[in-house]
Motif scaffolding. Sequence first.
Motif, PDB file in Angstrom:
ATOM      1  N   LYS A  90       0.811  -1.211   0.000  1.00 26.24           N
ATOM      2  CA  LYS A  90       0.000   0.000   0.000  1.00 26.24           C
ATOM      3  C   LYS A  90       0.850   1.269   0.000  1.00 26.24           C
ATOM      4  O   LYS A  90       0.325   2.368   0.228  1.00 26.24           O
ATOM      5  CB  LYS A  90      -0.905   0.006   1.227  1.00 26.24           C
ATOM      6  N   GLY A  91       2.135   1.138  -0.207  1.00 26.06           N
ATOM      7  CA  GLY A  91       2.990   2.330  -0.230  1.00 26.06           C
ATOM      8  C   GLY A  91       3.301   2.858   1.157  1.00 26.06           C
ATOM      9  O   GLY A  91       3.605   4.033   1.321  1.00 26.06           O
ATOM     10  N   TRP A 128       7.217   8.167   3.528  1.00 27.79           N
ATOM     11  CA  TRP A 128       6.694   9.534   3.398  1.00 27.79           C
ATOM     12  C   TRP A 128       7.748  10.485   2.875  1.00 27.79           C
ATOM     13  O   TRP A 128       7.431  11.507   2.259  1.00 27.79           O
ATOM     14  CB  TRP A 128       6.162  10.030   4.750  1.00 27.79           C
ATOM     15  N   HIS A 156       7.946  12.171  -0.782  1.00 28.50           N
ATOM     16  CA  HIS A 156       7.286  13.408  -1.181  1.00 28.50           C
ATOM     17  C   HIS A 156       8.111  14.667  -0.874  1.00 28.50           C
ATOM     18  O   HIS A 156       7.805  15.736  -1.385  1.00 28.50           O
ATOM     19  CB  HIS A 156       5.954  13.561  -0.418  1.00 28.50           C
ATOM     20  N   GLU A 165      -1.971  10.162  -0.598  1.00 29.76           N
ATOM     21  CA  GLU A 165      -0.536  10.453  -0.696  1.00 29.76           C
ATOM     22  C   GLU A 165       0.282   9.163  -0.790  1.00 29.76           C
ATOM     23  O   GLU A 165       1.317   9.128  -1.450  1.00 29.76           O
ATOM     24  CB  GLU A 165      -0.090  11.289   0.519  1.00 29.76           C
ATOM     25  N   GLU A 166      -0.189   8.084  -0.128  1.00 28.86           N
ATOM     26  CA  GLU A 166       0.585   6.838  -0.209  1.00 28.86           C
ATOM     27  C   GLU A 166       0.364   6.120  -1.541  1.00 28.86           C
ATOM     28  O   GLU A 166       1.228   5.373  -1.999  1.00 28.86           O
ATOM     29  CB  GLU A 166       0.318   5.920   0.982  1.00 28.86           C
ATOM     30  N   ILE A 170       0.285   7.696  -4.310  1.00 33.13           N
ATOM     31  CA  ILE A 170       1.272   8.382  -5.161  1.00 33.13           C
ATOM     32  C   ILE A 170       2.673   7.847  -4.878  1.00 33.13           C
ATOM     33  O   ILE A 170       3.469   7.647  -5.795  1.00 33.13           O
ATOM     34  CB  ILE A 170       1.216   9.906  -4.909  1.00 33.13           C
ATOM     35  N   ILE A 171       2.955   7.591  -3.590  1.00 26.33           N
ATOM     36  CA  ILE A 171       4.260   7.020  -3.229  1.00 26.33           C
ATOM     37  C   ILE A 171       4.443   5.666  -3.911  1.00 26.33           C
ATOM     38  O   ILE A 171       5.499   5.348  -4.443  1.00 26.33           O
ATOM     39  CB  ILE A 171       4.371   6.866  -1.694  1.00 26.33           C
TER      40      ILE A 171
END
Lengths: 296, 327
Positions: free
Chosen positions: A181-182, A189, A192, B143-144, B146-147
């Motif tokens: 799930k990133g 984090w 970014h 945001e995750e 996109i990560i």
Amino acid sequence: MASSPIIFTVCTINQLANALVLGDSVKIHNPDFEFQIGLVDEETNIPNFIQSPYPIIGVKSLNINGFGGMSERYTHEEMVADCKPFFAEYFLKKTEKLLFIDCTSVIFQSISFIDSLLNKSNIIITPQLLFANVHPDEKQILNSGIYHAGFIGLKNSVETTKFLAWWGNNTRQKGFKNMCKGLNADQLWLEHVPAMFDGVHILKESGINIGYWNLPERNLNQLKSNSKLYSINYRDRAFPSEYTEKLNKHSYKKLSKITPKYGFEDPNKPTFGKTIASKIRSVNKLVDVILDKFIS
Amino acid sequence: MTLVFTLCSVNYLAQAHTLGDSLREQNPDFEYIIGLVDKLDTKDIDKSKLPDYQLLEVDKINIPDFVGMCDRYDITELNTAVKPYYFDYFLKNRPDITNIIYFDPDIIVFDKLKHLTKNLAENNIVVTPHMTTPYNDTKWQSEEDIINTGIYNFGFVAIKRSEEAQKMVTWWCDKLEKECKIDLCNGLFVDQHWAEFFPVYFDKVFIDKHLGNNVAYWNLHERVCSFVENSWVINGNIPLQFFHYSGYLIAKPNEVSKYQDRISFENRPDIIPLFELYRNQLLTNNELYWKNFKCDYIKPKKVQRLVRVRKYAKMPLEKLASLIEKL
């Protein structure tokens, strides 16, 4: 406000010996930096036989919003990582320049150049890899994070305050380790950061934060002989004997048995049984290979 | 000289045509080439409808293991995997070209790209981030997400002829030959996720945060569009450079993009004219004609046969594994 920069680390009591060894190496090579320890536990739970020469700040004194929920949701390991932004906020109230170093690290010579880099930047982040096509499996690094959360520099500025508020908000709510799930606790984090914040310096220094992830592309002997070896991070690898010796002087064996107060034991932690089981299952994949060949 | 290229199959020629028209209008000094991940002569095509731009079919640019790539990749993966190979081809075969810019076909350029050419003069590689400020909501994409798929949107990337850019292209080709997959649990998302390494591995990679670049659903939370004195501007005074209509379908004109639920035409009336303009141009450029052509490189879906045999053959070892696992 203290004029000297602060180096801090974050750990649980079972990692306290590591933090003290890091502190000793800072004291030797960077007496111009203060060293402080953020503890994800209560100070009163530290055994009496430990006398830390460095200030230890218990996580409770940060009053992290939603801390109870974090402790219920996160593993011990996630807890330590996810409290990092809050400790950074806390220490930035005391100093203009702040450096986070993983507790499993040791420094080998002065890293005062970070101090001057922070004159020109708000945030310093450290890539896991620096050289294309050397690491045998670069996609692993894509998965866990281009930047390593074990070495981060911060200057007291509006931009840094914005960054820490955003980072902490994410580690508070989504600080899980789930690469599908990133998510990788505090670390992913950072992807970014160069796009979202101004004054971000990407530290391309091959003698900084050397760990198992970048050993294939770093030449330790060469770095040593060129006086370019600054820090090694022993996280998640077998500790070499000279490091273990230093740890033992700080009662590593006794400390490492203490269960952290916050968070829970990682249920997915690799055990001997799980490793064997996954090897057996990989043999089973041959069934598909053989059948596919047979059909075609 | 600056060369712009895009990549698509025949079914997306209306989009590539529209991008070309917008370039011709705003940047007539740029050369434009449509890289075609498809074959023309296998299809019964009405030649009069073909856009008046150079077409360069993928089997003409000497990709070393193209056959292997066709075999390994699905159509999305293949379409993206050839991108660095086109860069490589242009670097090696067009010595007259200094700057090479890639745009996805579903982009319209709205301005003379002076800002970009200036940045290329000072850097080797230019990339654009999906977003430059947090979302602060719980919508999709997060945001995750996109990560997981890549901080920089690879509907756009530009390079200046330089040793460093050639190094980047060579490495990128090498990665995409075998690892241009969609496999999020293993860190892979086509060509785009690999770009995360660019600022770390290579020198003078510029992360261009100009708010007029690559405007799309993923950054509309921080960008308001308006039409002022005959041109489109972002947040009141920043000239719109290029808009990316990612995931927009003519068949679903009420949906901004099939990949998200943050931006809608109801909550963002400012973008309605931009999409109307796009829809009209696609229709003028024969979208309804082109969309039905099937790409030559689409392969039939693999069907696993003998499912039961497989299950029983694996059973003894699987039982053993689950026993040992519990130890």
